[in-house]
Write a protein that holds these residues in place. Structure first.
Motif, PDB file in Angstrom:
ATOM      1  N   ARG A 493       1.772 -35.165   4.809  1.00 21.86           N
ATOM      2  CA  ARG A 493       3.111 -35.727   3.857  1.00 21.86           C
ATOM      3  C   ARG A 493       4.221 -34.781   3.694  1.00 21.86           C
ATOM      4  N   VAL A 494       5.452 -35.097   3.842  1.00 19.91           N
ATOM      5  CA  VAL A 494       6.500 -34.219   3.699  1.00 19.91           C
ATOM      6  C   VAL A 494       6.716 -33.909   2.189  1.00 19.91           C
ATOM      7  N   ALA A 495       6.816 -32.906   1.558  1.00 15.93           N
ATOM      8  CA  ALA A 495       7.037 -32.378   0.184  1.00 15.93           C
ATOM      9  C   ALA A 495       8.439 -31.760  -0.020  1.00 15.93           C
ATOM     10  N   ALA A 496       9.136 -31.198   1.054  1.00 16.61           N
ATOM     11  CA  ALA A 496      10.486 -30.491   0.896  1.00 16.61           C
ATOM     12  C   ALA A 496      11.265 -31.117   2.007  1.00 16.61           C
ATOM     13  N   THR A 497      11.851 -32.525   1.596  1.00 16.48           N
ATOM     14  CA  THR A 497      12.901 -33.048   2.623  1.00 16.48           C
ATOM     15  C   THR A 497      13.955 -32.119   2.728  1.00 16.48           C
ATOM     16  N   ALA A 530       6.588 -19.229  -4.263  1.00 14.79           N
ATOM     17  CA  ALA A 530       6.194 -19.864  -2.957  1.00 14.79           C
ATOM     18  C   ALA A 530       6.781 -21.290  -3.030  1.00 14.79           C
ATOM     19  N   ARG A 531       6.940 -22.063  -1.867  1.00 14.14           N
ATOM     20  CA  ARG A 531       7.255 -23.532  -1.934  1.00 14.14           C
ATOM     21  C   ARG A 531       6.490 -24.404  -1.001  1.00 14.14           C
ATOM     22  N   VAL A 532       6.009 -25.167  -1.462  1.00 12.57           N
ATOM     23  CA  VAL A 532       5.120 -26.256  -0.745  1.00 12.57           C
ATOM     24  C   VAL A 532       6.082 -27.179   0.195  1.00 12.57           C
ATOM     25  N   LEU A 533       6.019 -27.109   1.413  1.00 10.49           N
ATOM     26  CA  LEU A 533       6.896 -27.573   2.217  1.00 10.49           C
ATOM     27  C   LEU A 533       6.004 -29.197   2.598  1.00 10.49           C
ATOM     28  N   ALA A 534       4.828 -29.090   2.784  1.00  7.34           N
ATOM     29  CA  ALA A 534       4.026 -30.314   3.057  1.00  7.34           C
ATOM     30  C   ALA A 534       2.711 -30.335   2.201  1.00  7.34           C
ATOM     31  N   ALA A 542      -0.290 -28.357   2.004  1.00  4.94           N
ATOM     32  CA  ALA A 542      -0.864 -28.367   3.340  1.00  4.94           C
ATOM     33  C   ALA A 542       0.085 -27.061   4.163  1.00  4.94           C
ATOM     34  N   ILE A 543       1.226 -27.118   4.122  1.00  7.07           N
ATOM     35  CA  ILE A 543       2.216 -25.874   4.488  1.00  7.07           C
ATOM     36  C   ILE A 543       2.920 -25.445   3.346  1.00  7.07           C
ATOM     37  N   VAL A 544       2.578 -24.186   3.312  1.00  3.33           N
ATOM     38  CA  VAL A 544       3.213 -23.286   2.167  1.00  3.33           C
ATOM     39  C   VAL A 544       4.214 -22.169   2.602  1.00  3.33           C
ATOM     40  N   GLU A 545       5.273 -21.791   2.105  1.00  3.73           N
ATOM     41  CA  GLU A 545       6.067 -20.793   2.583  1.00  3.73           C
ATOM     42  C   GLU A 545       6.485 -19.802   1.393  1.00  3.73           C
ATOM     43  N   ASP A 546       6.496 -18.629   1.663  1.00  6.64           N
ATOM     44  CA  ASP A 546       6.711 -17.436   0.774  1.00  6.64           C
ATOM     45  C   ASP A 546       7.394 -16.325   1.279  1.00  6.64           C
ATOM     46  N   ARG A 547       8.788 -16.393   1.303  1.00  2.00           N
ATOM     47  CA  ARG A 547       9.537 -15.117   1.798  1.00  2.00           C
ATOM     48  C   ARG A 547       9.183 -14.861   3.116  1.00  2.00           C
ATOM     49  N   GLY A 548       9.340 -15.844   4.088  1.00  2.00           N
ATOM     50  CA  GLY A 548       9.199 -15.165   5.545  1.00  2.00           C
ATOM     51  C   GLY A 548       7.312 -15.347   6.115  1.00  2.00           C
ATOM     52  N   THR A 549       6.660 -15.939   5.143  1.00  2.00           N
ATOM     53  CA  THR A 549       5.438 -15.894   5.447  1.00  2.00           C
ATOM     54  C   THR A 549       4.955 -17.404   5.298  1.00  2.00           C
ATOM     55  N   ILE A 550       4.431 -18.308   6.371  1.00  2.00           N
ATOM     56  CA  ILE A 550       4.084 -19.885   6.420  1.00  2.00           C
ATOM     57  C   ILE A 550       2.489 -19.820   6.356  1.00  2.00           C
TER      58      ILE A 550
END
Length: 731
Positions: A493-497, A530-534, A542-550
């Motif tokens: 599911r989408v977390a960061a629209t 970090a930011r949770v994208l999904a 499920a999908i996490v981004e942190d400064r150029g790392t997913i």
């Protein structure tokens, strides 16, 4: 008794020659035979007096000749004596390390007006910032003060500390006018300071000198980030200073701060382009990352995007507020893309205007290079590699992505050549060798994007201890789910629209973006940056981004889910790879001191050569090499920030590239003064930034060389020996 030293002690071996007159005297002396003449008896008394005078003269001549040789040998050894008062002055060898890195372009807190910003293209070669009113102006004045304390016969040299370190004179020069001219015309360079390397070069030159006084002056703003890196290097080497082990005894080190007050500073760390439409009329936005190196919040700073080239048309504006000692992203909506293909993003000028500007190129960056590092012993037959490769480049034409696959134990990953990619995918990769981890860390620090995909081979403890500390604030907690229970699954599911990786997906926040079922995953804990994208249903990241790392918390091989066979797999993978390539910069992100390198098909280049044209208009021939069926063109180290062009001999443009500053130098915090003298052994002396150098240096700089006095003594002895030998004395 003042300490005595010999500056050329090798010549003291000449003292052995002083025994030659004694040996000659002994071997030439013959015993006379006694013959009596009665008629001469009355002259016996007179003869005894003459013999005594002759013997005395011979002894004096012997002593004089021994002293002449001994004093001459001592004079050649250059004896010198240090004194506590200024009764004379010995020769000096002076080395000046002058910090000309771009942090020195900051406005001097004591100056009345800040220096205005300037573009690299409008400055002289090697100088990228104005000097008037800057900290560097004060530093340069202090260097000239040091030169002013030198006298005739002294030698001096200057070492500029901005990387790469420059040394105009390999040895000390006696022409103080040349030394003063070199310091006076120095400018600020766009690179970071390398103080340890500069000091090492200066110490090597001092060690070669035989001067009575050997002095090293280090003039810098002594940034905390530079000094901490220096101290960390010393800790690894377990030494007091890399060149201290070879520093000649008696060398004195003086540290002169160019700045003693804190300076607040904003810096543009990174810019990236996100297109919002297609065709020539399509609009775009620029995402600008701004860092605040100060203890106060900066509110509503103005950002302006300007077309780089003739006219300099304003393309859009925005505002950014950045918390104290923090970072923030801001968006500048462009009215249209510039015809030149290059954009300059400028932030409101502050104490250091040079790092308030960044450059990017909006034209198609070409084929992106993707390196898949697989944990499989046979990557080409691994299901995850096959699915990922088909998703990125399904027909093998390399139209958008050039995919290369290797194993985790590939020795070239930790080699000097680097990762040679825009995006690195760790696909179910277990343990990585230490050299590979170091290369991956440097690749990420230089702007490369990293995608981490989970799988059966993952060792959570290894990732938590060795990989994520280098790549992002994420912690793996453990496996969740059972792949053998098909009735138990989770959805995605989408977390960061609004995030770029979901462009084209109709799902709103909290809605599923695919019908794929996830039966197994790895639970993770997300750090503050970090930011949770999904999310998986149930709220697990499920999908996490942190400064150029997913991080993708499940697998790509179909064993833990059926995502690879769903319709969302290809667009989702494309979006993630494209986002990492454009956001991080990868090969497109080049900083001053780095090199631009691009691959071309042989038919694109033609028979002639190719040239890189820098923002100053200077052309340098591109280095050419061939590998993997392509021709690679590489520039030399970039000297200034700005827009560079690659052109053929016939003038056709092959590409345009943006080069930016390494903004680690933008942190203007000062190192604690108490730790600076300890960088040297024996400890250096910390001078006052605005003190009187003459008064501060008088104690211990002055001494006296005795060889002129000894030569005068030798000359006097020669005169006496000549008169005595001719019988003018005691004749």
């Amino acid at each position: 008794m003042p300490p005595l030293t010999f500056l050329n002690s090798l010549f003291l071996a000449g003292l052995a020659a002083a025994v030659l007159p004694i040996l000659i005297h002994l071997f030439s002396k013959r015993k006379a035979k006694e013959v009596r003449f009665p008629s001469l008896e009355f002259l016996q008394e007179v003869s005894r007096k003459k013999v005594r005078r002759l013997q005395l003269r011979q002894i004096l001549l012997l002593v004089l000749r021994v002293l002449i040789i001994a004093f001459f040998a001592m004079a050649m050894g250059r004896p010198a004596v240090r004194t506590g008062t200024v009764v004379g002055r010995g020769s000096s060898m002076v080395a000046i390390v002058l910090d000309d890195s771009f942090s020195m372009a900051a406005r001097d807190p004591g100056a009345s007006e800040p220096p205005s910003g300037t573009d690299a293209a409008s400055t002289a070669a090697g100088s990228v910032a104005p000097i008037e009113g800057s900290v560097f102006e004060r530093a340069r004045d202090r260097a000239l003060d040091v030169v002013g304390l030198m006298n005739e016969g002294d030698r001096g040299l200057v070492v500029f500390a901005a990387a790469p370190v420059r040394m105009p004179f390999l040895t000390g020069v006696t022409d103080l006018g040349l030394l003063r001219q070199e310091v006076d015309r120095a400018g600020i360079h766009a690179s970071r300071a390398d103080l340890p390397q500069a000091v090492e070069k200066a110490v090597a030159a001092l060690n070669e000198s035989r001067a009575l006084n050997r002095e090293l002056y280090v003039i810098s703003d002594f940034q905390r980030i530079d000094i901490e890196a220096w101290q960390a290097m010393l800790a690894r080497q377990s030494e007091s200073l890399s060149p201290a082990g070879t520093m000649e005894e008696g060398t004195r080190v003086y540290l002169i701060p160019a700045r003693v007050d804190a300076v607040d500073n904003l810096a543009v760390e990174r810019v990236r382009l996100e297109t919002l439409g297609a065709g020539d009329e399509g609009s775009a936005r620029i995402v600008v990352s701004v860092a605040n190196f100060s203890r106060t919040e900066m509110r509503d700073a103005v950002l302006r995007a300007v077309g780089e080239g003739a006219g300099g048309e304003t393309l859009g504006e925005g505002y950014v507020s950045v918390p104290a000692m923090g970072r923030a992203d801001a968006t500048v909506l462009l009215r249209r893309l510039p015809s030149s293909g290059a954009v300059r993003v400028a932030l409101t000028p502050d104490a250091l205007p040079l790092d308030n500007t960044a450059y990017l190129v909006t034209e198609q960056p070409g084929v992106r290079r993707v390196l898949i590092v697989s944990g499989s012993a046979e990557p080409e037959s691994d299901a995850g590699v096959r699915y990922l490769r088909l998703a990125i480049d399904p027909d093998g034409t390399r139209e958008f992505f050039d995919v290369r696959v290797t194993r985790t134990d590939d020795p070239s990953l930790g080699g000097a050549g680097g990762m040679n990619a825009d995006v690195v995918v760790l696909l179910d990769a277990p343990r990585l060798p230490d050299p590979t981890l170091e290369q991956l860390s440097r690749f990420r620090a230089n702007g490369g994007g990293v995608l981490i995909v989970m799988g059966e081979r993952i060792d959570a403890r290894l990732y938590n201890s060795a990989i994520f500390p280098r790549l992002g604030g994420i912690e793996l907690l453990g496996l969740q789910g059972d792949p053998n229970r098909p009735e138990s699954y989770r959805s995605l599911r989408v977390a960061a629209t609004g995030h770029p990786i979901f462009d084209g997906f109709p799902a709103a926040g909290g809605a599923a973006i695919t019908q794929a079922r996830f039966r197994r995953l790895i639970e993770s804990r997300v750090g503050p940056d970090a930011r949770v994208l999904a999310e998986f249903s149930g709220g697990m990241p499920a999908i996490v981004e942190d400064r150029g790392t997913i991080l993708f918390a499940s697998s790509f091989d179909g064993a833990w889910n059926d995502l690879p066979t769903s319709g969302a797999f290809v667009p989702l993978v494309h979006r993630m790879i494209q986002h990492l390539a454009s956001a991080g910069g990868g090969a497109d992100r080049v900083t001053v001191g780095g090199a631009i390198e691009r691959a071309f098909a042989p038919d694109e280049l033609g028979p002639g050569g190719a040239w890189f044209v820098d923002p100053l208009g200077e052309r340098t021939a591109a280095e050419r090499s061939e590998r993997e069926g392509k021709v690679w063109l590489k520039s030399g180290p970039a000297r200034v920030p700005g827009v560079y062009e690659l052109v053929r001999d016939d003038g056709a443009r092959l590409g345009t590239y943006g080069v930016n500053l390494d903004t680690r130098e933008s942190d203007l915090a000062l190192a604690p003064e108490g730790g600076l003298p300890g960088l040297f052994k024996p400890e250096a002396k910390l001078l006052k930034a605005d003190g009187d150098l003459t008064r501060q240096l008088a104690e211990g700089r002055f001494g006296r060389e005795l060889w002129p006095l000894l030569l005068m003594v030798v000359l006097g002895l020669l005169v006496v020996e000549g008169l005595l030998g001719r019988g003018k004395i005691l004749g």
